[in-house]
Design a protein around this motif. Sequence first.
Motif, PDB file in Angstrom:
ATOM      1  N   UNK A 336       0.838  -1.200   0.000  1.00  0.00           N
ATOM      2  CA  UNK A 336       0.000   0.000   0.000  1.00  0.00           C
ATOM      3  C   UNK A 336       0.864   1.237   0.000  1.00  0.00           C
ATOM      4  N   UNK A 337       0.229   2.399   0.173  1.00  0.00           N
ATOM      5  CA  UNK A 337       1.005   3.631   0.174  1.00  0.00           C
ATOM      6  C   UNK A 337       0.151   4.850   0.451  1.00  0.00           C
ATOM      7  N   UNK A 338       0.798   6.007   0.377  1.00  0.00           N
ATOM      8  CA  UNK A 338       0.132   7.270   0.687  1.00  0.00           C
ATOM      9  C   UNK A 338      -0.107   8.130  -0.547  1.00  0.00           C
ATOM     10  N   UNK A 339       0.216   7.590  -1.718  1.00  0.00           N
ATOM     11  CA  UNK A 339       0.023   8.342  -2.955  1.00  0.00           C
ATOM     12  C   UNK A 339      -1.446   8.694  -3.172  1.00  0.00           C
ATOM     13  N   UNK A 340      -2.334   7.718  -2.951  1.00  0.00           N
ATOM     14  CA  UNK A 340      -3.756   7.961  -3.179  1.00  0.00           C
ATOM     15  C   UNK A 340      -4.362   8.870  -2.114  1.00  0.00           C
ATOM     16  N   UNK A 341      -3.799   8.859  -0.917  1.00  0.00           N
ATOM     17  CA  UNK A 341      -4.316   9.728   0.137  1.00  0.00           C
ATOM     18  C   UNK A 341      -3.904  11.177  -0.085  1.00  0.00           C
ATOM     19  N   UNK A 342      -2.636  11.387  -0.466  1.00  0.00           N
ATOM     20  CA  UNK A 342      -2.101  12.754  -0.529  1.00  0.00           C
ATOM     21  C   UNK A 342      -2.015  13.269  -1.963  1.00  0.00           C
ATOM     22  N   UNK A 343      -1.102  12.711  -2.750  1.00  0.00           N
ATOM     23  CA  UNK A 343      -0.921  13.152  -4.138  1.00  0.00           C
ATOM     24  C   UNK A 343       0.040  12.189  -4.832  1.00  0.00           C
ATOM     25  N   UNK A 344      -0.086  12.049  -6.159  1.00  0.00           N
ATOM     26  CA  UNK A 344       0.774  11.119  -6.892  1.00  0.00           C
ATOM     27  C   UNK A 344       2.260  11.358  -6.717  1.00  0.00           C
ATOM     28  N   UNK A 345       2.674  12.608  -6.494  1.00  0.00           N
ATOM     29  CA  UNK A 345       4.099  12.913  -6.396  1.00  0.00           C
ATOM     30  C   UNK A 345       4.711  12.462  -5.077  1.00  0.00           C
ATOM     31  N   UNK A 346       3.901  12.207  -4.066  1.00  0.00           N
ATOM     32  CA  UNK A 346       4.433  11.759  -2.797  1.00  0.00           C
ATOM     33  C   UNK A 346       4.633  10.245  -2.861  1.00  0.00           C
ATOM     34  N   UNK A 347       5.841   9.847  -3.233  1.00  0.00           N
ATOM     35  CA  UNK A 347       6.130   8.444  -3.505  1.00  0.00           C
ATOM     36  C   UNK A 347       6.598   7.720  -2.246  1.00  0.00           C
ATOM     37  N   UNK A 348       5.687   7.474  -1.348  1.00  0.00           N
ATOM     38  CA  UNK A 348       5.990   6.688  -0.154  1.00  0.00           C
ATOM     39  C   UNK A 348       4.957   5.581  -0.010  1.00  0.00           C
ATOM     40  N   UNK A 349       5.458   4.365   0.022  1.00  0.00           N
ATOM     41  CA  UNK A 349       4.592   3.216   0.199  1.00  0.00           C
ATOM     42  C   UNK A 349       5.195   2.250   1.192  1.00  0.00           C
ATOM     43  N   UNK A 350       4.551   1.108   1.341  1.00  0.00           N
ATOM     44  CA  UNK A 350       5.055   0.104   2.274  1.00  0.00           C
ATOM     45  C   UNK A 350       4.818  -1.300   1.726  1.00  0.00           C
ATOM     46  N   UNK A 351       5.727  -2.185   2.120  1.00  0.00           N
ATOM     47  CA  UNK A 351       5.749  -3.585   1.722  1.00  0.00           C
ATOM     48  C   UNK A 351       5.765  -4.372   3.031  1.00  0.00           C
ATOM     49  N   UNK A 352       4.690  -5.077   3.321  1.00  0.00           N
ATOM     50  CA  UNK A 352       4.552  -5.775   4.595  1.00  0.00           C
ATOM     51  C   UNK A 352       4.533  -7.281   4.350  1.00  0.00           C
ATOM     52  N   UNK A 353       5.434  -7.992   5.014  1.00  0.00           N
ATOM     53  CA  UNK A 353       5.560  -9.435   4.806  1.00  0.00           C
ATOM     54  C   UNK A 353       6.358 -10.035   5.957  1.00  0.00           C
ATOM     55  N   UNK A 354       6.467 -11.372   6.005  1.00  0.00           N
ATOM     56  CA  UNK A 354       7.341 -11.980   7.007  1.00  0.00           C
ATOM     57  C   UNK A 354       8.757 -11.419   6.917  1.00  0.00           C
TER      58      UNK A 354
END
Length: 498
Positions: A336-354
Motif C-alpha cells: 500500500x502507500x500514501x500516494x492515493x491519500x495525498x498526491x501522486x508525487x508523494x512516492x511513499x509506500x510500504x511492503x509488509x511481509x514476514x
Amino acid sequence: MSSPVIFPFKSNIIIDRASSRHIYLQLCDQIIGFIKSGKLAPSTKLPGSRKLSEDLNIHRKTVVAAYDELMSQDWIQSIPAKGTFVNKNLPIINPKKITKSTNSLESKNSIGFRFKKRKHLIIKGLETIKATIKVDEGVPDHRLAPIEDIAKNYRNITNKKHHKELLTYGDTHGNIELRKVLVDYLNQSRGLKTSIENILITRGSQMGIYLASQLLLNDKKIVITGDTNYMTADNTFTEANGIIKRVSVDKQGINTKEIEEVCKKHTISAVYVTSHHHHPTTVTLSADRRMHLLDLAQRNNFAIIEDDYDYDFHYNNAPILPLASNDTHGNVIYIGGFTKIIAPALRIGYFVAPKEVVDEAARLRRILDRQGDTLLEQTLARMIINGDIQRHSNKVRKIYKERRDLFCGLLKEKLTDFFDFEIPKGGMAVWVQLKKPYNWDIVMTAALKRNIAFNPEWKRYDNNNSGHNGIRIGFAALNKKEIITVINVLESVMKSIQ
C-alpha cells in the motif's frame, strides 16, 4: 438453520473503551475473527441485539450497528421471524489457533551500442495531450493535497540540528521512525498484527509490486491475475519473466474456484489481487472468496500479493479489512502507500511481509534505489503522529464521495442509453462499459475536439481481449464544475455519433 447459539460471547468479546476504534467496529472485528477461525460455524445463530447488549454492557444500538455492518459485508444474514445467523454460504473451517556525426544533436540521438527494448512497457498516457480537462483512471486531486502541513512539518524537521543525520545513508528498510509509526497505523486501521521487522518503506506501491514479482516470478513461474487487471502489474510480472494465467472476475471479485482449478494443474507461485476495489472494475472481493483464497494459499504454498491501493476510500460502510489481517500462515505480501491519500508525487509506500521476505526485498531494493527520501519519510511520520494524515484522509473522503455521487447521478440521468455502470462502493473511479456498437476511439476523438481528454490507451483495460468495451473513468480529481462539463461533453458526443 442451526440450534440457538452456545458460543460464550460474554466471556470472549473484549471491548476497549479507550480505543479510538468505534465499539461497533470492535464488535465486528471480533465476530469476524470467530467466524474466520471456525469458532462460529456457518448457519450458527447469533444472540439477539438486546441480549448481546446486556451481556456486553453496551448500548443496543451499538450491537444493531455491528450486525448491520456484518450483513453489509456478507458475514451474517437476518431471517425474518427466526433471527440472525452466520452466513450459511461461508466455508466450514475447523477451529484452530491463529497460528559518428559532427552535428551535436545527431550525435546525441545516434546509438553506438545494443540494448533491450521492452515493448510491453510502452504506454501512452495523458501527460502529453493538450486539453482543458484530462479525465484520468482514478487518481487523487493534487489540488487538495495538504501542502501547508507537509511544508510545516518538513521545515520543523530540517530546522533541528540533530535531524541532519537524515541527510546521510540510512537503513535500506526505510526511515526508522516512519516504520515504527506504521506499525501502530496499520495495525489499528487495517487490523494487521505486524511489527517493525515486517515493514519495508518503498517508493510507492508500484515498487512493492516490482520487488514482490522479482522475488517470486523469475524462471517463468506462474502468477494468477483477474482477466481484467491492473495493466502496470501485468507489465511488472512480464518484466520479471513470470507467466500470467488469468481467471474471471465477477461482482464478487476474482473467482477463487477457478484459481483452485488452476492449482490442480500447475504449480502456482503467486496470486495478485486488488481485494478492496478490484482494478479496474472496482468490485470488492466477497467474504467467502477471501477465506477461500487464504485457504488455497496455505494448502498450495503460494504467495498472495495484496495491492491495497485505495483502502482509505470506501464510502458505503467501513473499509473491509484486508486479507493480510487474517494471514496466519505468512502467505500475504501486503502492499500500500500514501500516494492515493495525498498526491501522486508523494512516492511513499510500504511492503509488509514476514521478516525473511522483507529482508530479501530490502537487499534487492538496495541495488535498485539505495534508500528513499529520509527527510520526507520523517515528515510523513510526524504527520501521522500529529493526526494530519488522518484528518486529511477524512476530509478528502467526504469530498470524493460527493464527487462520486454527482458523477454517477449525472451519468445515470443523461447517458444510460449509451453506458452501463454500477456505482462503486469506494475508490476514485467508475467502471463504465460503452454499449455496442459504439466505439471508445470514436468517442474519445470527438471528446478531444471539445477539449476533454480520456486515457488514449483504453484498450489496455481488456487484457484478455474479451471485448468488454469498458474503461475506468476517474471522478476524484475533477471538481463539481469539471464533472458537469465532462458529462455534458459526453452527452453531446454521444448524440452526435448516433
